[in-house]
Design a protein around this motif. Structure first.
Motif, mmCIF file in Angstrom:
data_model
loop_
_atom_site.group_PDB
_atom_site.id
_atom_site.type_symbol
_atom_site.label_atom_id
_atom_site.label_comp_id
_atom_site.label_asym_id
_atom_site.label_seq_id
_atom_site.Cartn_x
_atom_site.Cartn_y
_atom_site.Cartn_z
ATOM 1 N N TYR A 85 10.483 -13.015 -43.812
ATOM 2 C CA TYR A 85 10.790 -13.354 -42.420
ATOM 3 C C TYR A 85 10.310 -14.754 -42.034
ATOM 4 O O TYR A 85 10.314 -15.115 -40.871
ATOM 5 C CB TYR A 85 10.174 -12.305 -41.481
ATOM 6 C CG TYR A 85 10.789 -10.942 -41.690
ATOM 7 C CD1 TYR A 85 12.044 -10.656 -41.141
ATOM 8 C CD2 TYR A 85 10.144 -9.979 -42.450
ATOM 9 C CE1 TYR A 85 12.631 -9.418 -41.346
ATOM 10 C CE2 TYR A 85 10.724 -8.740 -42.654
ATOM 11 C CZ TYR A 85 11.970 -8.455 -42.102
ATOM 12 O OH TYR A 85 12.544 -7.233 -42.314
ATOM 13 N N ASN A 86 9.836 -15.496 -43.020
ATOM 14 C CA ASN A 86 9.412 -16.869 -42.777
ATOM 15 C C ASN A 86 8.306 -16.978 -41.713
ATOM 16 O O ASN A 86 8.453 -17.631 -40.688
ATOM 17 C CB ASN A 86 10.639 -17.719 -42.390
ATOM 18 C CG ASN A 86 10.336 -19.202 -42.475
ATOM 19 O OD1 ASN A 86 9.467 -19.602 -43.258
ATOM 20 N ND2 ASN A 86 11.016 -19.994 -41.678
ATOM 21 N N LEU A 87 7.185 -16.297 -41.973
ATOM 22 C CA LEU A 87 6.045 -16.362 -41.063
ATOM 23 C C LEU A 87 5.007 -17.342 -41.593
ATOM 24 O O LEU A 87 4.946 -17.579 -42.805
ATOM 25 C CB LEU A 87 5.358 -14.983 -40.953
ATOM 26 C CG LEU A 87 6.211 -13.767 -40.657
ATOM 27 C CD1 LEU A 87 5.326 -12.514 -40.605
ATOM 28 C CD2 LEU A 87 6.961 -13.936 -39.348
ATOM 29 N N ALA A 88 4.191 -17.867 -40.691
ATOM 30 C CA ALA A 88 3.076 -18.722 -41.116
ATOM 31 C C ALA A 88 1.902 -17.841 -41.502
ATOM 32 O O ALA A 88 1.508 -16.966 -40.742
ATOM 33 C CB ALA A 88 2.666 -19.654 -39.987
ATOM 34 N N VAL A 89 1.356 -18.074 -42.680
ATOM 35 C CA VAL A 89 0.250 -17.245 -43.162
ATOM 36 C C VAL A 89 -0.880 -18.155 -43.648
ATOM 37 O O VAL A 89 -0.631 -19.175 -44.306
ATOM 38 C CB VAL A 89 0.719 -16.335 -44.316
ATOM 39 C CG1 VAL A 89 -0.467 -15.582 -44.917
ATOM 40 C CG2 VAL A 89 1.756 -15.352 -43.828
ATOM 41 N N ALA A 90 -2.103 -17.782 -43.329
ATOM 42 C CA ALA A 90 -3.270 -18.576 -43.717
ATOM 43 C C ALA A 90 -3.352 -18.693 -45.229
ATOM 44 O O ALA A 90 -3.131 -17.722 -45.945
ATOM 45 C CB ALA A 90 -4.548 -17.937 -43.177
ATOM 46 N N SER A 91 -3.720 -19.886 -45.706
ATOM 47 C CA SER A 91 -3.907 -20.077 -47.152
ATOM 48 C C SER A 91 -5.195 -19.400 -47.574
ATOM 49 O O SER A 91 -6.195 -19.468 -46.870
ATOM 50 C CB SER A 91 -4.007 -21.561 -47.477
ATOM 51 O OG SER A 91 -2.923 -22.252 -46.904
ATOM 52 N N ASN A 140 13.357 -6.060 -31.427
ATOM 53 C CA ASN A 140 13.394 -6.944 -30.271
ATOM 54 C C ASN A 140 12.099 -6.889 -29.438
ATOM 55 O O ASN A 140 11.884 -7.703 -28.555
ATOM 56 C CB ASN A 140 14.586 -6.535 -29.403
ATOM 57 C CG ASN A 140 15.052 -7.694 -28.555
ATOM 58 O OD1 ASN A 140 14.868 -8.851 -28.960
ATOM 59 N ND2 ASN A 140 15.622 -7.397 -27.408
ATOM 60 N N SER A 141 11.244 -5.886 -29.729
ATOM 61 C CA SER A 141 10.024 -5.718 -28.932
ATOM 62 C C SER A 141 8.847 -6.452 -29.569
ATOM 63 O O SER A 141 8.593 -6.283 -30.767
ATOM 64 C CB SER A 141 9.650 -4.246 -28.808
ATOM 65 O OG SER A 141 10.759 -3.524 -28.346
ATOM 66 N N ARG A 200 13.472 -12.804 -35.636
ATOM 67 C CA ARG A 200 13.322 -12.336 -37.019
ATOM 68 C C ARG A 200 13.746 -10.884 -37.222
ATOM 69 O O ARG A 200 13.906 -10.442 -38.356
ATOM 70 C CB ARG A 200 11.881 -12.554 -37.468
ATOM 71 C CG ARG A 200 11.721 -14.002 -37.897
ATOM 72 C CD ARG A 200 10.328 -14.501 -37.822
ATOM 73 N NE ARG A 200 10.249 -15.848 -38.375
ATOM 74 C CZ ARG A 200 10.630 -16.955 -37.740
ATOM 75 N NH1 ARG A 200 11.167 -16.882 -36.524
ATOM 76 N NH2 ARG A 200 10.521 -18.124 -38.317
ATOM 77 N N ASP A 201 13.866 -10.149 -36.105
ATOM 78 C CA ASP A 201 14.320 -8.754 -36.165
ATOM 79 C C ASP A 201 13.605 -7.952 -37.261
ATOM 80 O O ASP A 201 14.210 -7.461 -38.217
ATOM 81 C CB ASP A 201 15.850 -8.721 -36.379
ATOM 82 C CG ASP A 201 16.412 -7.325 -36.114
ATOM 83 O OD1 ASP A 201 15.781 -6.587 -35.311
ATOM 84 O OD2 ASP A 201 17.435 -6.972 -36.723
#
Lengths: 568, 327
Positions: free
Chosen positions: A364-370, A260-261, A286-287
């Protein structure tokens, strides 16, 4: 044996006057060896390398140069405006001016009876200054402290207070080298401990006690960012050693998350968490287990990365309102992983870090640079153009086998940026330089033409201030010409006849309502002094406005094809 | 008192028809305080009055006009005023010019140094004057000089220590005045010295007037290693002693009081040896002469001097003759 603050300052002064870096390192190492009190050893390294307080403590004494200047003028019984300011201009350094006045002026000599202050005593004074609420309380503390010091102590006391470089040609890297030398440690081990602890004082302490292994990375303590160097040529040797990413038109940020932090840190390691509530929410949902990411905050709307200028509307806002959040929504795009699985991963190669990052991102479904493999200049040019079409700044080339070199600007990351714009402008004011440029006019306010602009009465208005890009010889020539063109003097500033034309280069044009022009240039610097041009040949405010509008309205390719980043 | 500009940055007094440190077509007499370029007339064929040493130096620096020697303490009656030279302590031959006329007494200091440079004829001044025109090159309380004895010791030690460490010592110093002052201070060591050509040719005048400049010769690139070298700072970037890799460089000037000069010039040591008086000596000198009015010239900071003089009840104003420049 504890050493006195005076011994410390006198050593620093000798280091200042020494040209060889190795000799400087040796001198400071000797000083460190003399200190057997752990706390004082920590302070010695901290004063030389960081300032009055541990950088990561976030503590500041908050004593500005006006406060110390006024306190010194009162102490010496001289007029602040008439006498102190010209002294500061001539030396190019407030603290050096104060040192000399303390040494020369009899009123000051009478008040001073130097005592042997310890480094701990000095630290207590810094704490008192931090606790003092207002300028007059701070001035009293300063003056009481100065009574017990020699002029050279006073000079470095002020510089340490400034929480920056001591300006003695002895930067953090050299302090690290001194610690290694003093305690017979490997330089890399000391540097590692420094980067992990973020504290040069603590590092000295650990080194002296053979406890460098104790240095460990802690979540929610920012780590210095790895920085990129400009690429010299796109014809790089071994392009296959690199991965390419787009250089986002956003703001660099480090995210620390654990369940949560969530905390977000900026390039200068400030906590900017509260400015970006949607990023906090994003990560909270996303915990995640303890993770530290490096990446970029961008304004992102309708599948498009929007200009940095719009992100500026979010920066510095402690509590953005609903409207702002709707109008300028931001997205965090990660491109590096520093901590995962309960251990730091910055010593892994980029390839391994990227693999881990992609796994986490997928989970966690994060956006990551190609990331793209490249095989030569053609690929670089193609990807560079694609990045520009997305509205991004250019390309980053990152060496596959490199570690995350926190806090360093080396060749492992290369940036390919498009050249900025340039305008011809006229020099309106020359400002006396400071530090190593003390005693010369080295900063210049540049003006553009508003002669035929009905909104203005004047002929020229300022558009920016440039202080680099010229050679030493050019600066000398400029200074000769300036003395002929000077018509007004305001303290350290000369008003000039508008005759000198300079081609200035800049990264970008930004709106700034507080200036006369309404615009300022980002990173303006000299490209060429145009001795061949006159004030009638320069660019106009309308040209600046056009440049800005073009930039803002430039088509930005949405992220639906060949995206700059993706959600894994 | 009517004062006008004469030449590059000299003065012209129309009522007295005299010019100081600059050529003026209407002047009956032109007086030159000393042989530094910013005080010599640009008109090389003018007829000038100056001390014999100044005239000797001027001739070696390209002056081709008529030289009229005038000794220290000797008076000259122009018909409109009487003029007398006082030793200024700045460089060899340097004079302060005292002028007495119906409008009262005036002292023009030219450049001056008190306590005087050991390579000058000393320093003397009248007890009081009505008007004082003073240079104020170092017009801030950050400038306070050490004694010549201390500075000479620093200079000798720098030379000795460098040579002992097998480094060639290089002193950066202006080629007229400062260079010879340093050589005079080093003379007692007996080490061989080499001086840059522009300064070398002037040394004979110093010796003619009895100043020991030690064991010196003209700079020779091929053999300069191991000598004490003396050169203006500008020559260093034009290849001076660039064939000597082990050298240590000291910058000798009043401006060496500023720490930033060390990195700007890339030198090993700053020795603040000035041929001008410091701020405290300047204010003290003005107070001692207690003139009705002080005119301040040759300074980037006239306001500060004015502020201090007015505090001690002396009327002062800035006489702007030229843009502020370095020593």
């Amino acid at each position: 044996m504890p050493i006195s603050f005076r011994t410390f300052c006198e050593t620093i002064q000798v280091i200042r006057g020494t040209r060889s870096t190795n000799t400087k390192i040796g001198l400071f190492a000797q000083l460190l060896q003399q200190i057997d009190e752990p706390w004082e050893l920590k302070l010695a390294a901290q004063f030389a390398g960081e300032g009055a307080f541990d950088e990561i403590s976030g503590k500041r004494a908050s004593v500005g140069s006006r406060t110390s200047g006024l306190a010194a003028a009162n102490f010496c019984e001289i007029d602040y405006d008439y006498v102190f300011k010209p002294c500061r201009t001539a030396t190019g350094s407030s603290s050096e001016a104060i040192e000399k006045l303390m040494e020369n002026i009899s009123a000051a000599i009478k008040k001073r009876s130097p005592k042997e202050l310890s480094l701990t005593d000095i630290q207590q004074i810094f704490e008192d200054l931090r606790a003092a609420r207002n300028r007059s309380d701070k001035e009293i503390i300063l003056q009481e402290a100065w009574k017990k010091m020699t002029p050279v102590e006073i000079k470095y006391f002020i510089r340490i207070l400034g929480q920056g470089s001591l300006r003695i040609g002895f930067e953090t890297r050299s302090v690290v080298a001194s610690i290694a030398k003093a305690f017979s440690k490997n330089f890399e081990d000391v540097r590692y401990a420094h980067m992990i602890t973020g504290s040069i004082g603590k590092t000295a302490l650990l080194a002296s006690q053979n406890r460098l292994n104790d240095a460990e990375f802690r979540l929610f303590h920012p780590l210095s960012f790895m920085l990129a160097s400009p690429i010299e040529s796109r014809m790089i040797e071994h392009p296959e050693y690199y991965l390419a990413e787009e250089k986002f038109d956003g703001m660099r940020a480090q995210v620390h998350v654990s369940g949560n932090s969530v905390q977000i840190f900026s390039r200068d390691l400030n906590d900017i968490t509260r400015s970006f509530p949607e990023i906090i929410d994003f990560f909270r949902q996303r915990d995640m287990p303890p993770t530290v990411l490096d990446g970029e905050i961008c304004v992102y709307k309708n599948d498009t990365i929007l200009p940095f200028q719009l992100l500026q509307k979010r920066m510095g806002l402690k509590k953005p309102g609903k409207k702002i959040l709707q109008e300028y929504p931001v997205l965090y795009i990660a491109y590096d992983l520093l901590y995962s699985g309960n251990e730091p991963v910055f010593d892994l190669t980029l390839i391994k870090r990227s693999e881990l990052l992609k796994k986490i991102a997928a989970k966690y479904n994060l956006a990551v640079a190609s990331q793209y493999e490249i095989s030569g200049e053609e690929d670089i040019n193609y990807l560079f153009e694609q990045a520009l079409k997305h509205g991004n700044e250019g390309l980053m080339l990152k060496r596959k086998n490199s570690k995350y070199e926190y806090g360093q600007r080396r060749k492992s990351w290369l940036k390919v940026k498009k050249p900025g714009g340039s305008f011809d402008a006229v020099i309106m004011y020359a400002h006396a330089g400071s530090g190593k440029r003390g005693g010369t006019y080295s900063d210049f306010t540049l003006g553009i033409s508003v002669k035929n602009d009905e909104r203005y009465e004047e002929e020229f208005i300022p558009i920016g201030k440039a202080y680099c890009g010229y050679t030493d010889d050019e600066l000398k020539k400029l200074n000769d010409r300036i003395s002929e063109l000077a018509v007004e003097r305001y303290g350290p500033t000369l008003g000039l006849l508008p005759k000198l034309v300079v081609e200035i280069e800049f990264d970008d044009v930004q709106v700034n309502k507080r200036t006369k022009a309404g615009y300022t240039l980002r990173l303006p610097r000299f490209k060429a002094i145009r001795w061949d041009l006159g004030p009638n040949d320069i660019n106009t405010l309308k040209d600046v406005e056009k440049y800005y509008q073009n930039k803002l309205q430039q088509e930005r390719l949405p992220q639906d094809q060949n995206p700059s980043f993706s959600f894994h | 008192m009517n004062i006008q500009k004469a030449g590059y940055h000299g003065l012209y007094f129309p009522e007295l028809k005299i010019a100081l440190d600059g050529y003026h077509p209407d002047a009956d007499f032109v007086f030159i305080s000393h042989a530094h370029a910013d005080h010599m007339p640009r008109n090389r064929s003018a007829s000038v009055h100056a001390t014999p040493a100044t005239l000797g130096l001027m001739e070696l620096r390209g002056f081709r006009g008529r030289s009229n020697p005038i000794n220290f303490h000797e008076t000259l009656d122009t018909g409109r005023c009487t003029v007398c030279f006082f030793p200024a302590g700045h460089i060899l031959g340097s004079a302060m010019i005292h002028i007495e006329s119906d409008s009262g007494t005036l002292l023009y200091t030219g450049d001056y140094r008190t306590p005087p440079s050991p390579a000058s004829e000393g320093f003397a001044a009248p007890e009081s004057v009505d008007y004082l025109i003073t240079e104020a090159t170092f017009s801030l309380p950050i400038y306070k000089w050490k004694s010549h004895e201390e500075l000479a010791e620093e200079i000798r030690n720098f030379a000795k220590d460098s040579l002992e460490d097998e480094h060639t010592p290089v002193f950066l110093a202006y080629n007229l005045g400062k260079a010879q002052e340093i050589m005079h201070m080093l003379a007692s060591l007996g080490y061989p010295m080499m001086i840059h050509g522009a300064g070398y040719k002037l040394c004979s005048v110093y010796e003619k007037f009895g100043y020991d400049l030690g064991n010196y010769s003209a700079y020779d690139r091929a053999t300069c290693e191991g000598n004490i070298l003396i050169t203006p700072a500008s020559a260093l970037s034009n290849g001076f002693a660039s064939n000597v890799s082990k050298k240590r460089i000291a910058y000798c000037s009043g401006w060496a009081a500023l720490e930033s000069r060390q990195t700007q010039l890339t030198v090993d040591k700053l020795i603040p040896l000035s041929d001008h008086l410091d701020f405290f000596e300047l204010i003290g000198f003005c107070q001692r002469l207690s003139p009705k009015k002080v005119f301040i010239t040759h300074t980037p900071n006239p306001d500060v001097v004015q502020h201090y003089l007015q505090k001690s009840g002396i009327d002062a104003s800035f006489l702007q003759l030229e843009a502020p420049s370095e020593e």
